[in-house]
Design a protein around this motif. Structure first.
Motif, PDB file in Angstrom:
ATOM      1  N   TRP A  34       0.824  -1.211   0.000  1.00  0.00           N
ATOM      2  CA  TRP A  34       0.000   0.000   0.000  1.00  0.00           C
ATOM      3  C   TRP A  34       0.856   1.258   0.000  1.00  0.00           C
ATOM      4  O   TRP A  34       1.928   1.298   0.598  1.00  0.00           O
ATOM      5  CB  TRP A  34      -0.918  -0.001   1.218  1.00  0.00           C
ATOM      6  CG  TRP A  34      -1.914  -1.097   1.180  1.00  0.00           C
ATOM      7  CD1 TRP A  34      -1.838  -2.312   1.811  1.00  0.00           C
ATOM      8  CD2 TRP A  34      -3.143  -1.115   0.455  1.00  0.00           C
ATOM      9  NE1 TRP A  34      -2.940  -3.075   1.511  1.00  0.00           N
ATOM     10  CE2 TRP A  34      -3.759  -2.362   0.693  1.00  0.00           C
ATOM     11  CE3 TRP A  34      -3.782  -0.195  -0.380  1.00  0.00           C
ATOM     12  CZ2 TRP A  34      -4.984  -2.701   0.132  1.00  0.00           C
ATOM     13  CZ3 TRP A  34      -5.002  -0.540  -0.932  1.00  0.00           C
ATOM     14  CH2 TRP A  34      -5.585  -1.783  -0.677  1.00  0.00           C
ATOM     15  N   GLU A 108      -5.897  -1.708  -6.566  1.00  0.00           N
ATOM     16  CA  GLU A 108      -7.145  -1.222  -5.991  1.00  0.00           C
ATOM     17  C   GLU A 108      -6.891   0.000  -5.120  1.00  0.00           C
ATOM     18  O   GLU A 108      -5.753   0.293  -4.742  1.00  0.00           O
ATOM     19  CB  GLU A 108      -7.810  -2.311  -5.145  1.00  0.00           C
ATOM     20  CG  GLU A 108      -7.008  -2.680  -3.905  1.00  0.00           C
ATOM     21  CD  GLU A 108      -7.695  -3.679  -2.998  1.00  0.00           C
ATOM     22  OE1 GLU A 108      -8.820  -3.379  -2.533  1.00  0.00           O
ATOM     23  OE2 GLU A 108      -7.105  -4.748  -2.750  1.00  0.00           O
ATOM     24  N   ARG A 110      -8.393   1.734  -1.436  1.00  0.00           N
ATOM     25  CA  ARG A 110      -9.172   1.367  -0.246  1.00  0.00           C
ATOM     26  C   ARG A 110      -8.943   2.428   0.836  1.00  0.00           C
ATOM     27  O   ARG A 110      -7.859   2.974   0.966  1.00  0.00           O
ATOM     28  CB  ARG A 110      -8.738   0.008   0.269  1.00  0.00           C
ATOM     29  CG  ARG A 110      -9.676  -0.536   1.335  1.00  0.00           C
ATOM     30  CD  ARG A 110      -9.251  -1.865   1.905  1.00  0.00           C
ATOM     31  NE  ARG A 110      -9.006  -2.884   0.891  1.00  0.00           N
ATOM     32  CZ  ARG A 110      -8.422  -4.054   1.147  1.00  0.00           C
ATOM     33  NH1 ARG A 110      -8.027  -4.347   2.375  1.00  0.00           N
ATOM     34  NH2 ARG A 110      -8.224  -4.919   0.186  1.00  0.00           N
TER      35      ARG A 110
END
Length: 143
Positions: A34, A108, A110
């Motif tokens: 991330w 993605e 998030r």
């Protein structure tokens, strides 16, 4: 090491105590980890204009550069990437709903609570996110 350092701009989009993170898609050791929406500052571009541009390009939101607040700087060497100075800006004002506009670079998007960040956060943006609650304006990594 290069003779010069890159300048990165990174954006902390904050909503209801959460920050938006992107799961990196790459062929290196950062794949699947991330990070914040971010990118390199371009020649002739102010840091806030660059941060707003990166937000538009990566996550499809419009940010007025005047709504960006500087929160941290990180001087990074030895990360396996080119040496860099990262400027981190925070905002809770933008237009549009974040969407992954670069699926070739990100698996993605998030939202994560600021007090419950993922374990596999890349160290570079983690330095700013961990400093965020304390207001520490500067960190060094790899020195």
């Amino acid at each position: 090491m290069t003779d010069r350092h890159l300048v990165d701009v990174q954006i902390l989009l904050i909503r209801n105590g959460e920050v938006l993170l992107s799961k990196r898609r790459s062929g290196d050791r950062f794949d699947g980890r991330w990070h914040l929406p971010a990118g390199k500052l371009e020649a002739g571009e102010s840091a806030t204009a660059g941060a707003a541009r990166e937000a538009r390009e990566e996550i499809g939101v419009e940010i007025d550069p005047a709504d960006l607040r500087f929160v941290h700087a990180a001087h990074v060497i030895g990360s396996g990437l080119e040496s860099r100075l990262g400027l981190f800006f925070e905002t809770s004002r933008w237009t549009g709903e974040p969407v992954n506009r670069e699926p070739d670079k990100s698996y993605e998007l998030r939202w994560f609570a600021l007090n419950a960040l993922p374990d596999n956060l890349i160290e570079y943006p983690a330095s700013a996110l961990h400093a965020h609650p304390t207001g520490a304006p500067y960190s060094e990594l790899g020195w």
